[in-house]
Structure formats: structure tokens, C-alpha cells
Design a protein around this motif. Sequence first.
Motif, PDB file in Angstrom:
ATOM      1  N   UNK A  46      19.688   9.279   8.898  1.00  0.00           N
ATOM      2  CA  UNK A  46      19.769   8.406   7.713  1.00  0.00           C
ATOM      3  C   UNK A  46      18.455   8.422   6.927  1.00  0.00           C
ATOM      4  N   UNK A  47      17.344   8.414   7.631  1.00  0.00           N
ATOM      5  CA  UNK A  47      16.044   8.413   6.943  1.00  0.00           C
ATOM      6  C   UNK A  47      15.837   9.728   6.186  1.00  0.00           C
ATOM      7  N   UNK A  48      16.240  10.828   6.790  1.00  0.00           N
ATOM      8  CA  UNK A  48      16.113  12.124   6.102  1.00  0.00           C
ATOM      9  C   UNK A  48      16.992  12.138   4.857  1.00  0.00           C
ATOM     10  N   UNK A  49      18.201  11.599   4.981  1.00  0.00           N
ATOM     11  CA  UNK A  49      19.090  11.562   3.812  1.00  0.00           C
ATOM     12  C   UNK A  49      18.471  10.722   2.695  1.00  0.00           C
ATOM     13  N   UNK A  50      17.901   9.576   3.039  1.00  0.00           N
ATOM     14  CA  UNK A  50      17.237   8.738   2.023  1.00  0.00           C
ATOM     15  C   UNK A  50      16.021   9.451   1.429  1.00  0.00           C
ATOM     16  N   UNK A  51      15.280  10.191   2.246  1.00  0.00           N
ATOM     17  CA  UNK A  51      14.086  10.904   1.776  1.00  0.00           C
ATOM     18  C   UNK A  51      14.452  11.900   0.672  1.00  0.00           C
ATOM     19  N   UNK A  52      15.553  12.573   0.836  1.00  0.00           N
ATOM     20  CA  UNK A  52      15.953  13.581  -0.151  1.00  0.00           C
ATOM     21  C   UNK A  52      16.768  12.994  -1.303  1.00  0.00           C
ATOM     22  N   UNK A  53      17.287  11.790  -1.132  1.00  0.00           N
ATOM     23  CA  UNK A  53      18.017  11.136  -2.218  1.00  0.00           C
ATOM     24  C   UNK A  53      19.165  11.999  -2.737  1.00  0.00           C
ATOM     25  N   UNK A  94      13.592  26.572   2.809  1.00  0.00           N
ATOM     26  CA  UNK A  94      12.158  26.465   3.110  1.00  0.00           C
ATOM     27  C   UNK A  94      11.462  25.424   2.234  1.00  0.00           C
ATOM     28  N   UNK A  95      11.891  25.294   1.018  1.00  0.00           N
ATOM     29  CA  UNK A  95      11.319  24.283   0.141  1.00  0.00           C
ATOM     30  C   UNK A  95      11.661  22.884   0.650  1.00  0.00           C
ATOM     31  N   UNK A  96      12.883  22.713   1.152  1.00  0.00           N
ATOM     32  CA  UNK A  96      13.257  21.408   1.711  1.00  0.00           C
ATOM     33  C   UNK A  96      12.411  21.095   2.939  1.00  0.00           C
ATOM     34  N   UNK A  97      12.083  22.124   3.732  1.00  0.00           N
ATOM     35  CA  UNK A  97      11.211  21.912   4.889  1.00  0.00           C
ATOM     36  C   UNK A  97       9.851  21.384   4.462  1.00  0.00           C
ATOM     37  N   UNK A  98       9.269  21.977   3.445  1.00  0.00           N
ATOM     38  CA  UNK A  98       7.983  21.494   2.933  1.00  0.00           C
ATOM     39  C   UNK A  98       8.079  20.075   2.419  1.00  0.00           C
ATOM     40  N   UNK A  99       9.180  19.769   1.757  1.00  0.00           N
ATOM     41  CA  UNK A  99       9.363  18.412   1.229  1.00  0.00           C
ATOM     42  C   UNK A  99       9.511  17.400   2.362  1.00  0.00           C
ATOM     43  N   UNK A 100      10.181  17.786   3.442  1.00  0.00           N
ATOM     44  CA  UNK A 100      10.349  16.859   4.563  1.00  0.00           C
ATOM     45  C   UNK A 100       9.006  16.553   5.224  1.00  0.00           C
TER      46      UNK A 100
END
Length: 123
Positions: A46-53, A94-100
Motif C-alpha cells: 500500500x505504501x509503494x502504491x501511494x508513493x507512486x500515486x 529502472x526509473x521506477x526503481x530509482x524513484x522508489x
Amino acid sequence: MADVGRIQLRDLCGTRAGDKGDISNVALFAYDEAGYDAIRAAVTADRVKRHFGPMVLGQVRRYEAANVLALNFVMERALGGGGPRSLRSDNLGKTLGGALLRMEIEVPAEVAAGAPRRRPVVP
């Protein structure tokens, strides 16, 4: 409550990521067991989902791989329709990995102080 510190995930772990179609998976690999325990407690699906909006429109599932101190997140409908269909410029797994890795979490103060790649968080 014990003393806590605020830290970015990049200070506690690295990442590997991939993509296929409109699904991305991002794995967080902790540098040590203290970091793994901290991310396991704080970084939920859930936190990851909120992080990416709105970037991740589908379900996020978390898989634990304790033997390699890793959490793997599978994110559906995360790539704007997939690489060939997406209008996003170079915005795949890979960009999502950096954002996480920029996600901030609260951890016990001793974990924050001993984080292998600790950097101050700018308010």
C-alpha cells in the motif's frame, strides 16, 4: 516509543527492476539484516502504491525473499500501457526503481545512524 530517524530507502538498500508489458517489478535489496528488518516493517505494498500515486494504476503486490534480504514489488498498469505504447520518455522499470529509493521511512535511530549509505534528509 524508541528514538526514530527518518531516512531514504537509498541509504538502506539498492534496487533491481524490470518491466514486461504494462507490469513493472522493483526489488529492494537491503545491505544488511538491520536494513532488511526496517524496510520489511515500513515498506508495504500500500505504501509503494501511494508513493507512486497515479503512475501505478493497478494492484501492487509485495513478495519477501528473506534469504537475499529483498522485497520484490510487482506493480500492474505501471508503464502507461507498456514500453511500445507509452508516451512516457524513458520511464520504465529502472526509473521506477530509482524513484522508489527516494521514499522516506522512519526507522530506529540506531538503524539510521548505521545505514551504510547514510545521507541527511533535507526538510
